[in-house]
Design a protein around this motif. Structure first.
Motif, PDB file in Angstrom:
ATOM      1  N   THR A 426       0.854  -1.194   0.000  1.00  0.00           N
ATOM      2  CA  THR A 426       0.000   0.000   0.000  1.00  0.00           C
ATOM      3  C   THR A 426       0.892   1.247   0.000  1.00  0.00           C
ATOM      4  O   THR A 426       2.118   1.146  -0.057  1.00  0.00           O
ATOM      5  N   HIS A 427       0.231   2.428   0.069  1.00  0.00           N
ATOM      6  CA  HIS A 427       0.949   3.692   0.259  1.00  0.00           C
ATOM      7  C   HIS A 427       2.122   3.839  -0.716  1.00  0.00           C
ATOM      8  O   HIS A 427       3.259   4.083  -0.314  1.00  0.00           O
ATOM      9  N   GLY A 428       1.822   3.656  -2.016  1.00  0.00           N
ATOM     10  CA  GLY A 428       2.832   3.864  -3.042  1.00  0.00           C
ATOM     11  C   GLY A 428       2.109   4.057  -4.360  1.00  0.00           C
ATOM     12  O   GLY A 428       1.015   3.525  -4.537  1.00  0.00           O
ATOM     13  N   GLU A 429       2.679   4.859  -5.246  1.00  0.00           N
ATOM     14  CA  GLU A 429       2.073   4.973  -6.570  1.00  0.00           C
ATOM     15  C   GLU A 429       2.350   3.669  -7.314  1.00  0.00           C
ATOM     16  O   GLU A 429       3.295   2.954  -6.983  1.00  0.00           O
ATOM     17  N   ASN A 430       1.517   3.375  -8.306  1.00  0.00           N
ATOM     18  CA  ASN A 430       1.579   2.041  -8.900  1.00  0.00           C
ATOM     19  C   ASN A 430       2.951   1.611  -9.437  1.00  0.00           C
ATOM     20  O   ASN A 430       3.357   0.476  -9.206  1.00  0.00           O
ATOM     21  N   PRO A 431       3.702   2.506 -10.106  1.00  0.00           N
ATOM     22  CA  PRO A 431       5.026   2.065 -10.565  1.00  0.00           C
ATOM     23  C   PRO A 431       5.926   1.631  -9.402  1.00  0.00           C
ATOM     24  O   PRO A 431       6.659   0.645  -9.512  1.00  0.00           O
ATOM     25  N   ALA A 432       5.834   2.354  -8.259  1.00  0.00           N
ATOM     26  CA  ALA A 432       6.676   2.022  -7.106  1.00  0.00           C
ATOM     27  C   ALA A 432       6.311   0.657  -6.546  1.00  0.00           C
ATOM     28  O   ALA A 432       7.171  -0.166  -6.231  1.00  0.00           O
ATOM     29  N   ARG A 433       5.016   0.389  -6.428  1.00  0.00           N
ATOM     30  CA  ARG A 433       4.690  -0.893  -5.798  1.00  0.00           C
ATOM     31  C   ARG A 433       4.861  -2.069  -6.745  1.00  0.00           C
ATOM     32  O   ARG A 433       5.162  -3.179  -6.310  1.00  0.00           O
ATOM     33  N   THR A 434       4.732  -1.831  -8.050  1.00  0.00           N
ATOM     34  CA  THR A 434       4.979  -2.919  -8.998  1.00  0.00           C
ATOM     35  C   THR A 434       6.457  -3.312  -8.957  1.00  0.00           C
ATOM     36  O   THR A 434       6.796  -4.498  -8.903  1.00  0.00           O
ATOM     37  N   THR A 435       7.329  -2.291  -8.952  1.00  0.00           N
ATOM     38  CA  THR A 435       8.768  -2.571  -8.886  1.00  0.00           C
ATOM     39  C   THR A 435       9.119  -3.299  -7.590  1.00  0.00           C
ATOM     40  O   THR A 435       9.885  -4.258  -7.582  1.00  0.00           O
TER      41      THR A 435
END
Ligand SMILES: [Zn+2]
Length: 523
Positions: A426-435
């Motif tokens: 959670t608490h991340g924009e999608n590119p950050a959490r996908t990486t």
């Protein structure tokens, strides 16, 4: 009975943190934060909660930042009568932060309503007022780190130091099973610190849990490790170059934590002679009060540094307006850190168009926020409805973040193993959490454990015979981490006025406008 969690904020984005936990012992919230970023996302603050506030037994608050605590007064206004549990420094900080937030809501809505009246649009109500916020403070109850606290029969929590800001916590939750069911063990990370920040210790936490909820703000970013000296040298370089350029240096800074970290470093640089003793104006009433709270909890040396003779607290709005007269050599620290609200917007209006001035961004800038737009190199921006040319130097110093980078996040997740049932990113924009998800898999965390929930999604952790009413989704997928049409609109207006200025004859301008008008009418 059914046990479920709903992701009512910070899912696919970094703001509005709020988990709804529905358990046999009642309904609980972990955090109740304000949404920041694009206007579409901010509108969520004005709409109703996706749950019944009077049905919530307690709020477990991880830390004082407004994107985690800022909607607590709205919750109280909407009928919440329970207790808000938080560490003592968090309670102290909120004593100033929530009323300040109420005051900001009132003044922003005042200005908006004056504009709406001129444009014939309906009036809007503030999300909550200063008075609402003061009422909400009565709900706060301080808790100690490391001690189990029974919030309700069969529902216990324990706070761990998250190392993010003064008083920040990760929260462990133990929910007793009914006969025939096992106890369920959950851990909510809150915001996790870097382990090497100015005032904070390394983040800690328990291992061996069933469900882990982990922030991923910098899940795709790796920072270089640096000592306090290296950090100060980098700050000194930025400040020195700004002073040489001859104009003012405006630092949009989060009032709580970031401002105090910068002050301690600036004091050290002034005292060691690495920087000439420039005047530093702290123009945020909240930053001034928060500095007082920090001074109470910090060691004597850091507390003394916050009182450096070159630091000037700007006492009131009058004095803030007077700062516009200073044309160069001043360092102005003002909130908000993402340039979305507060007095910093006036300082940007006064300084952005002057090539000798510098704007130094020192914190996370959410998608759609003015800070992010400046960071992306915009040549024109809109502030309070006015178009402002960006001719100042815009600089970014990514060394003060209170958030763990990718490597520290990974180590934190590894130290929590084994996790038996699921890990929610959670608490991340999608590119950050996908990486970050890919990185966890590469580090032998089974993919089947990993989940990236979207806003207002409900996940059943244990199904019972009862029926939980469904939660209605408020926004479409992916809205949290991108710009919206308001951003496009501002950009289109800017492009149009630039084009009109660039054309050489009035005839060409008339032709362009006629073409545009006919496109609009046809669509
Ligand atoms: Zn935070």
């Amino acid at each position: 009975m059914t046990l479920s969690v709903t992701f009512c904020g910070a899912a696919g984005g970094v703001t509005g943190s709020c988990y709804l936990l529905r358990t046999p012992a009642g309904n609980f919230l972990i955090d109740c934060g304000m949404f920041q970023g694009s206007k579409t996302v901010k509108e969520l603050n004005y709409g109703p909660f996706p749950f019944d506030a009077s049905d919530i037994r307690a709020v477990l608050l991880t830390h004082a930042h407004i994107d985690h605590s800022g909607l607590i007064p709205k919750l109280v206004k909407a009928g919440f009568v329970g207790v808000v549990f938080a560490t003592e420094p968090t309670c102290d900080l909120l004593t100033y932060m929530l009323p300040d937030s109420g005051y900001i809501q009132e003044t922003e809505v005042d200005r908006l309503n004056r504009r709406n009246a001129r444009r014939g649009r309906p009036q809007v109500e503030p999300i909550y007022t200063r008075e609402d916020a003061e009422k909400a403070l009565k709900r706060l109850r301080p808790v100690e780190y490391h001690q189990w606290i029974e919030i309700a029969p069969g529902f216990e929590v324990r706070y761990w130091d998250a190392g993010h800001i003064l008083g920040s916590a990760s929260i462990e939750v133990r929910i007793d099973g009914e006969p025939g069911h096992k106890t369920r063990h959950l851990l909510f990370s809150g915001d996790i610190g870097t382990g090497e920040a100015v005032f904070n210790d390394a983040p800690e936490g328990p291992s061996d849990v069933d469900y882990l909820f982990v922030e991923t703000t910098y899940g795709d970013r790796q920072r270089v490790d640096m000592t306090a000296d290296e950090r100060r040298t980098m700050l000194a370089t930025e400040v020195r170059e700004a002073l040489i350029a001859g104009g003012n240096l405006v630092i949009p800074s989060f009032a709580v934590a970031r401002t105090q970290e910068l002050l301690v470093d600036l004091a050290a640089l002034f005292n060691s002679g690495q920087l000439p003793k420039a005047d530093v104006f702290i123009d945020s009433p909240l930053a001034q009060r928060a500095t007082g709270v920090f001074a109470r909890y910090l060691d004597a040396q850091d507390a003394r540094a916050l009182n450096h003779p070159n630091f000037h607290m700007v006492p009131d709005v009058e004095a803030s307006i007077q700062l516009a007269r200073i044309k160069g050599g001043a360092i102005i620290l003002s909130a908000s850190g993402m340039c979305d609200a507060g007095r910093v917007r006036y300082h940007l209006k006064n300084n952005l168009w002057r090539p000798e001035c510098t704007v130094l961004l020192v914190g996370y800038q959410a998608a759609g926020s003015l800070g992010r737009i400046l960071l992306s190199g915009a040549k024109n921006v809109r502030i309070h409805g006015d178009q402002i040319q960006v001719r100042a130097r815009v600089r970014n110093l990514d060394i003060y973040s209170g958030h763990a980078d990718q490597q520290t996040l990974l180590e934190w997740v590894k130290a929590r193993q084994p996790v038996h049932k699921a890990i929610f990113l959670t608490h991340g924009e999608n590119p950050a959490r996908t990486t970050f998800r890919d990185l966890l898999i590469a580090n032998d965390i089974p993919a089947k454990l990993l989940s990236s929930p979207s806003l207002d999604e409900t996940v059943v952790l244990r199904r019972g015979k009862d029926h939980q009413p469904p939660i209605t989704r408020r926004l479409g997928h992916d809205v949290m981490s991108r710009e919206d049409w308001h951003n496009d609109y501002a950009r289109t207006l800017t492009a149009l006025s630039e084009k009109l200025a660039a054309l050489s004859t009035n005839r060409q301008r008339e032709k362009l406008l006629a073409k545009l008008t006919s496109t609009i009418e046809r669509s």
